[in-house]
Design an enzyme around this catalytic site. Structure first.
Site, PDB file in Angstrom:
ATOM      1  N   CYS A  96       0.864  -1.185   0.000  1.00 57.67           N
ATOM      2  CA  CYS A  96       0.000   0.000   0.000  1.00 57.67           C
ATOM      3  C   CYS A  96       0.901   1.235   0.000  1.00 57.67           C
ATOM      4  O   CYS A  96       2.119   1.117   0.144  1.00 57.67           O
ATOM      5  CB  CYS A  96      -0.880   0.000   1.243  1.00 57.67           C
ATOM      6  SG  CYS A  96       0.111   0.133   2.733  1.00 57.67           S
ATOM      7  N   CYS A 151       2.743   5.818   8.789  1.00 54.27           N
ATOM      8  CA  CYS A 151       1.898   6.040   7.616  1.00 54.27           C
ATOM      9  C   CYS A 151       1.054   7.303   7.842  1.00 54.27           C
ATOM     10  O   CYS A 151       0.484   7.480   8.926  1.00 54.27           O
ATOM     11  CB  CYS A 151       0.993   4.834   7.405  1.00 54.27           C
ATOM     12  SG  CYS A 151      -0.255   5.144   6.155  1.00 54.27           S
ATOM     13  N   GLU A 207      -0.145  -0.688  15.986  1.00 52.53           N
ATOM     14  CA  GLU A 207      -0.838   0.567  15.650  1.00 52.53           C
ATOM     15  C   GLU A 207      -1.804   0.963  16.767  1.00 52.53           C
ATOM     16  O   GLU A 207      -1.867   2.132  17.174  1.00 52.53           O
ATOM     17  CB  GLU A 207      -1.612   0.402  14.331  1.00 52.53           C
ATOM     18  CG  GLU A 207      -2.360   1.668  13.942  1.00 52.53           C
ATOM     19  CD  GLU A 207      -3.316   1.464  12.773  1.00 52.53           C
ATOM     20  OE1 GLU A 207      -3.050   0.607  11.912  1.00 52.53           O
ATOM     21  OE2 GLU A 207      -4.345   2.165  12.741  1.00 52.53           O
ATOM     22  N   CYS A 236      -8.424   2.900   6.353  1.00 49.29           N
ATOM     23  CA  CYS A 236      -7.751   3.580   5.248  1.00 49.29           C
ATOM     24  C   CYS A 236      -8.278   3.076   3.901  1.00 49.29           C
ATOM     25  O   CYS A 236      -8.680   1.916   3.783  1.00 49.29           O
ATOM     26  CB  CYS A 236      -6.239   3.441   5.362  1.00 49.29           C
ATOM     27  SG  CYS A 236      -5.592   1.989   4.578  1.00 49.29           S
ATOM     28  N   SER A 284       0.727 -10.226  10.164  1.00 47.73           N
ATOM     29  CA  SER A 284       0.147  -9.009   9.592  1.00 47.73           C
ATOM     30  C   SER A 284      -1.362  -8.988   9.822  1.00 47.73           C
ATOM     31  O   SER A 284      -2.090  -9.875   9.356  1.00 47.73           O
ATOM     32  CB  SER A 284       0.470  -8.950   8.099  1.00 47.73           C
ATOM     33  OG  SER A 284      -0.458  -8.135   7.434  1.00 47.73           O
ATOM     34  N   ASN A 291      -3.688  -6.909   8.698  1.00 46.86           N
ATOM     35  CA  ASN A 291      -4.559  -6.710   7.535  1.00 46.86           C
ATOM     36  C   ASN A 291      -4.616  -7.962   6.673  1.00 46.86           C
ATOM     37  O   ASN A 291      -5.631  -8.252   6.047  1.00 46.86           O
ATOM     38  CB  ASN A 291      -4.152  -5.451   6.760  1.00 46.86           C
ATOM     39  CG  ASN A 291      -2.893  -5.627   5.955  1.00 46.86           C
ATOM     40  OD1 ASN A 291      -2.938  -6.137   4.851  1.00 46.86           O
ATOM     41  ND2 ASN A 291      -1.756  -5.217   6.504  1.00 46.86           N
ATOM     42  N   SER A 310       1.607  -5.302   3.223  1.00 45.67           N
ATOM     43  CA  SER A 310       3.064  -5.309   3.375  1.00 45.67           C
ATOM     44  C   SER A 310       3.719  -6.445   2.589  1.00 45.67           C
ATOM     45  O   SER A 310       4.863  -6.802   2.856  1.00 45.67           O
ATOM     46  CB  SER A 310       3.419  -5.406   4.861  1.00 45.67           C
ATOM     47  OG  SER A 310       2.674  -6.438   5.466  1.00 45.67           O
TER      48      SER A 310
HETATM   49  S1  SF4 Z   1      -2.690  -0.210   5.216  1.00 50.40           S
HETATM   50 FE1  SF4 Z   1      -1.737   0.852   6.942  1.00 50.40          FE
HETATM   51  S2  SF4 Z   1       0.225   1.499   6.150  1.00 50.40           S
HETATM   52 FE2  SF4 Z   1      -1.028   0.988   4.387  1.00 50.40          FE
HETATM   53  S3  SF4 Z   1      -1.962   2.922   3.726  1.00 50.40           S
HETATM   54 FE3  SF4 Z   1      -3.377   1.903   5.118  1.00 50.40          FE
HETATM   55  S4  SF4 Z   1      -2.894   2.739   7.118  1.00 50.40           S
HETATM   56 FE4  SF4 Z   1      -1.180   3.191   5.812  1.00 50.40          FE
END
Ligand code: SF4
Length: 576
Positions: A12, A96, A126, A190, A218, A220, A262
């Site tokens: 990202c 970020c 985070e 995000c 991770s 996400n 990531s």
């Molecule tokens: S996934 Fe996390 S690091 Fe990537 S843009 Fe979104 S907030 Fe930022």
């Protein structure tokens, strides 16, 4: 197996930004570079960073004054930031911007008297950082059921961990609204996360299975796995291609692949290519064999070697000479050996880690070493058949190719500092490869046919061949930019950026077309020069297809790039 790659898969913008900052600093800094915890949640990338000298702060590894410490992408608490600053180090913030925005919102609402409810995993870096900004006024909840345990408050502000599953956030927000009167729900997931999640929901409805690529640590990536499983689709979470279990996936015909924020591109592409190699149950044997042969021809460089022989023919038709089989064979064997040899250098070994060819080379390393030696010997013997001069030139070409890749202290260029080793000079590989191609497909045949070296046609075809090879190399360098940045390999795209390189490739393609047509217009080249405009159009087309992400995977990109040489030969055959 049909593999559908999610458009949103891969790094990202927050991870890209953090990686670019750390890589730039580690490439320039004279002093050690540290990260406070893992910069991102991907073990393979962290491993490569550590091999590039980027260390993680720990009890044993404390920075000295003047060293650089990066704040991780996930951010830290204000207290932790203060602690790092008190170490007397240079602090670089890789938080970020989307996370920093949530931190700012929390601080603002805390000051305005809100109780801040952070929805997310309380153990995630985070969330720990966000909770630090909320201080006494912050509460972390993971699920809607936990809302009943919150203390009473007049004003509530709800924020989400940036990578949270939207449906979980909606449930918690509804529960908070049902319990409290003044509730402000902020949309802090995000855009990169919800685009990825929405695309996966769509995809998982139309495929037989989903493979999610990314670190097991991770958040996400784990959310993506949960979303896909929630849709009822068989889901497999892997960190690298090695973890793919062929037996488990054999029964599926169509598989979607997505990746966490990531996950680097080269790992993603290795997974896609590994999946493509799996033939679903019931695939006819003939089809399997054809696929295997096709793959071998591409990955062993036989395809590009055929391209060299065909380009040799095109160049001879442009100049107006007839060649015998020896010239074509020399071009074929020399280019085969040059491209194979480049895989066995120190730089090449690093490169293997990010390429599909790397997997094949790892498996068949001995065979390819043998093939490289055989093709170099064949080129040498064939040149020897033409006399001592061609033999000596070919010997010099092969020796120069090897010397280029070996670090011999006497051959260093001290004025280039760190890059004094020849193959470390940025873009030098592309330049040397271009010269090698021009030599065996233009100079060598002209030498064998006693063609006049004062003819402009010879120099025009020399330059145009050089341009074609450079265009192909730059195109591949654009594709490999992420891996090259991480591995610290300097190529033109890593220096001037992808956009600048694309503009350069297009300019060189136009220059190639102009050179060919002008050569024909002035009578220096045959009428084939006009036909070569079709080659310029083909190159523009494949760059556009790549730009639009229509071709992305390694093998299709390589075939498309290498086909330009085949096309040159086909145009020459059509021209007669
Ligand atoms: S996934 Fe996390 S690091 Fe990537 S843009 Fe979104 S907030 Fe930022």
């Amino acid at each position: 197996m049909k593999v559908i790659l999610a458009q949103s898969a891969g790094f990202c913008k927050g991870v890209r930004r953090a990686m670019a900052k750390v890589l730039e600093q580690s490439g320039q800094a004279e002093r050690p570079v540290y990260t406070d915890g893992p910069l991102i949640h991907n073990p393979q990338t962290i491993d490569i960073l550590s091999r590039r000298g980027v260390k993680m702060l720990s009890e044993q590894d404390q920075p000295a004054s003047g060293d650089t410490v990066f704040i991780r992408t996930h951010g830290v608490t204000p207290e932790r930031r203060q602690e790092i600053m008190e170490l007397g180090v240079q602090v670089c913030d890789a938080t970020c911007p989307d996370v920093a925005k949530i931190q700012g919102l929390i601080r603002m609402h805390r000051r305005s008297g809100y109780l801040v409810v952070i929805v997310g995993d309380k153990n995630h870096a985070e969330v720990i950082g966000l909770a630090g900004y909320a201080g006494e006024s912050g509460r972390v909840v993971g699920r809607a059921e936990e809302v009943s345990g919150l203390q009473d408050a007049e004003k509530i502000c709800v924020v989400a961990q940036s990578t949270l599953d939207r449906s979980v956030y909606d449930q918690v927000a509804e529960a908070v609204k049902a319990r409290f009167r003044e509730v402000k729900v902020l949309d802090t997931i995000c855009p990169s996360t919800y685009r990825r999640q929405d695309e996966l929901r769509e995809l998982s409805r139309s495929v037989d299975a989903v493979v999610v690529v990314g670190g097991k640590n991770s958040a996400n990536t784990r959310h993506l796995v949960e979303i896909s499983q929630g849709c009822g689709t068989p889901t497999f979470h892997v960190e690298t291609a090695v973890e793919i279990d062929e037996m488990q996936l054999k029964s599926f015909h169509t598989v979607a692949v997505t990746a966490g924020a990531s996950t680097p591109n080269w790992i993603l592409m290795q997974v896609v290519d590994r999946l493509k190699m799996i033939d679903p149950q019931g695939t006819p044997a003939v089809f399997r064999w054809l696929k295997m042969i096709g793959r071998f021809v591409i990955t062993s460089n036989l395809y590009i070697a055929v391209g060299a022989a065909l380009l040799c023919h095109a160049n001879s038709r442009l100049i107006g000479i007839s060649l015998d089989w020896i010239s074509y064979s020399i071009a074929f064997f020399y280019i085969l050996s040059a491209h194979l040899t480049s895989r066995f250098t120190a730089e090449g070994l690093l490169e293997l880690k990010k390429s599909r060819r790397g997997l094949v080379f790892d498996m068949e390393a001995k065979f390819f070493v043998w093939l490289a030696g055989f093709s170099a010997s064949a080129a040498l013997i064939l040149a020897g058949l033409e006399g001592p001069v061609p033999f000596s030139i070919m010997l010099a070409l092969i020796a120069l190719g090897l010397l280029y890749r070996i670090d011999i202290p006497q051959l260093r260029l001290p004025f280039l500092g760190k890059k004094s080793v020849l193959h470390l000079i940025p873009a030098s590989k592309d330049l040397f490869m271009g010269l090698g191609w021009s030599f065996v497909t233009v100079i060598f045949p002209c030498l064998l046919e006693n063609y006049s070296f004062s003819s402009p046609a010879l120099y025009l075809t020399f330059v145009s061949t050089f341009l074609l090879v450079i265009i192909r190399s730059l195109f591949f360098d654009i594709r490999d930019i992420q891996g090259d940045l991480i591995l610290g390999r300097e190529t033109l795209p890593t220096i001037i950026g992808t956009r600048g390189t694309k503009v350069l490739v297009l300019s060189l393609t136009i220059a190639y077309g102009l050179l060919m047509s002008a050569g024909s217009a002035f009578g220096w080249l045959s009428g084939l020069g006009y036909l070569m405009l079709a080659l310029s159009a083909y190159i523009c087309l494949y760059i556009l297809l790549y730009h639009k992400k229509i071709i992305r995977r390694e093998i299709p990109v390589e075939v498309t790039g290498d086909t330009q040489f085949i096309l040159a030969g086909v145009l020459a055959l059509l021209h007669g």
